[in-house]
Design a protein around this motif. Structure first.
Motif, PDB file in Angstrom:
ATOM      1  N   ARG A 102      27.571  32.165  51.585  1.00  0.00           N
ATOM      2  CA  ARG A 102      28.116  30.952  50.996  1.00  0.00           C
ATOM      3  C   ARG A 102      29.289  31.323  50.081  1.00  0.00           C
ATOM      4  NH1 ARG A 102      24.421  29.713  54.122  1.00  0.00           N
ATOM      5  NH2 ARG A 102      22.941  28.007  53.807  1.00  0.00           N
ATOM      6  N   PRO A 103      30.259  30.446  49.928  1.00  0.00           N
ATOM      7  CA  PRO A 103      31.384  30.748  49.037  1.00  0.00           C
ATOM      8  C   PRO A 103      30.956  31.154  47.636  1.00  0.00           C
ATOM      9  CG  PRO A 103      31.932  28.881  50.405  1.00  0.00           C
ATOM     10  CD  PRO A 103      30.483  29.200  50.688  1.00  0.00           C
ATOM     11  N   GLU A 107      31.691  34.727  45.446  1.00  0.00           N
ATOM     12  CA  GLU A 107      32.286  34.697  44.114  1.00  0.00           C
ATOM     13  C   GLU A 107      31.429  35.448  43.106  1.00  0.00           C
ATOM     14  OE1 GLU A 107      35.121  33.883  41.238  1.00  0.00           O
ATOM     15  OE2 GLU A 107      35.211  33.655  43.413  1.00  0.00           O
ATOM     16  N   VAL A 108      30.118  35.253  43.189  1.00  0.00           N
ATOM     17  CA  VAL A 108      29.201  35.952  42.280  1.00  0.00           C
ATOM     18  C   VAL A 108      29.251  37.459  42.521  1.00  0.00           C
ATOM     19  CG1 VAL A 108      26.771  36.325  41.714  1.00  0.00           C
ATOM     20  CG2 VAL A 108      27.657  34.000  41.928  1.00  0.00           C
ATOM     21  N   PHE A 109      29.159  37.856  43.783  1.00  0.00           N
ATOM     22  CA  PHE A 109      29.146  39.282  44.113  1.00  0.00           C
ATOM     23  C   PHE A 109      30.430  39.971  43.688  1.00  0.00           C
ATOM     24  CE2 PHE A 109      26.217  38.274  47.944  1.00  0.00           C
ATOM     25  CZ  PHE A 109      25.123  38.211  47.092  1.00  0.00           C
ATOM     26  N   ASP A 110      31.573  39.384  44.065  1.00  0.00           N
ATOM     27  CA  ASP A 110      32.855  40.021  43.771  1.00  0.00           C
ATOM     28  C   ASP A 110      33.135  40.071  42.272  1.00  0.00           C
ATOM     29  OD1 ASP A 110      33.061  40.159  46.493  1.00  0.00           O
ATOM     30  OD2 ASP A 110      34.596  38.609  46.689  1.00  0.00           O
ATOM     31  N   THR A 111      32.757  39.016  41.570  1.00  0.00           N
ATOM     32  CA  THR A 111      32.988  38.975  40.123  1.00  0.00           C
ATOM     33  C   THR A 111      32.099  39.974  39.396  1.00  0.00           C
ATOM     34  OG1 THR A 111      33.633  36.649  40.217  1.00  0.00           O
ATOM     35  CG2 THR A 111      32.967  37.512  38.069  1.00  0.00           C
ATOM     36  N   ALA A 112      30.880  40.100  39.865  1.00  0.00           N
ATOM     37  CA  ALA A 112      29.970  41.067  39.229  1.00  0.00           C
ATOM     38  C   ALA A 112      30.461  42.494  39.441  1.00  0.00           C
ATOM     39  CB  ALA A 112      28.560  40.897  39.795  1.00  0.00           C
ATOM     40  N   TYR A 113      30.998  42.775  40.625  1.00  0.00           N
ATOM     41  CA  TYR A 113      31.466  44.128  40.927  1.00  0.00           C
ATOM     42  C   TYR A 113      32.782  44.424  40.224  1.00  0.00           C
ATOM     43  CZ  TYR A 113      32.959  48.130  43.781  1.00  0.00           C
ATOM     44  OH  TYR A 113      33.385  49.357  44.217  1.00  0.00           O
TER      45      TYR A 113
END
Length: 214
Positions: A102-103, A107-113
């Motif tokens: 899901r979009p 966003e959560v994954f990329d921002t956390a990394y």
């Protein structure tokens, strides 16, 4: 030897989730599998992972090229996110809104990394974005596996094209009619086994080929 790096969007997941794959590979490819628990220094080293683990494996292969060590015989990138610059919402899937990724998840994954969007342009974070994949002559041979319904399919194909253009040895395979995480979240044993066998074959070739090279 095969070093496995598990997925999970950089923030979730654990090595145990890849245990079935690691056991399958060890049994069918006749290699030692290190599931990110210890590190050895073998003559013939393979690195690979699925999802986020594939991203990190691509970065490891890139660093090995730039530093000149260690010598990596194969990189296996299994439905890996290779472009963290482009928003997940802008990555289409034939499944539309029912796609696994899901979009908001992207966003959560990329921002956390990588919290700073500008830093996601780094060659190690987004090897398939822009010109990051250009000129990678000499990088480790690659097996890049994507899923037809996965939002990440296009960037996997794009990175395969980049490596091929640089003269690298690359095999690209798209698994038909499946989505991201198909081998973990679906009951299609035959499809999963078929892909595991393909990956095993590549690891066997990389680790048990002509011993006068590598």
């Amino acid at each position: 030897m095969y070093v496995n790096v598990h997925g999970g969007g950089f923030v979730v997941g654990h090595r145990e989730q890849d245990d079935p794959w690691c056991r399958y590979l060890a049994a069918h490819a006749d290699v030692v599998v290190v599931n990110i628990d210890y590190v050895l220094a073998p003559t013939r080293l393979c690195v690979g992972g699925q999802s986020a683990g594939g991203n990190l494996s691509a970065a490891a292969a890139r660093l090995a090229l730039e530093l000149g060590t260690p010598s990596i015989s194969l990189q296996v990138l299994h439905y890996a996110p290779l472009d963290l610059v482009t928003r997940t919402a802008d990555k289409p899937s034939p499944q539309g809104k029912s796609a696994v990724l899901r979009p908001w998840m992207g966003e959560v994954f990329d921002t956390a990394y990588i919290p700073d969007p500008a830093q996601r342009r780094d060659r190690l974070a987004s090897p398939a974005w822009g010109t990051n994949g250009d000129g990678l002559h000499g990088i480790a041979p690659a097996l890049i596996v994507s899923a037809e319904y996965d939002r990440l399919r296009a960037e996997a194909a794009r990175y395969a094209d980049k490596l091929s253009a640089a003269g690298a040895s690359v095999t690209y395979h798209e698994v038909p009619a499946v989505d991201h995480g198909y081998n973990i979240m679906s009951d299609d044993v035959e499809v999963t086994r078929g892909m595991y066998d393909l990956m095993c074959d590549h690891v066997v070739d990389a680790t048990q080929g002509d011993t006068t090279t590598g």
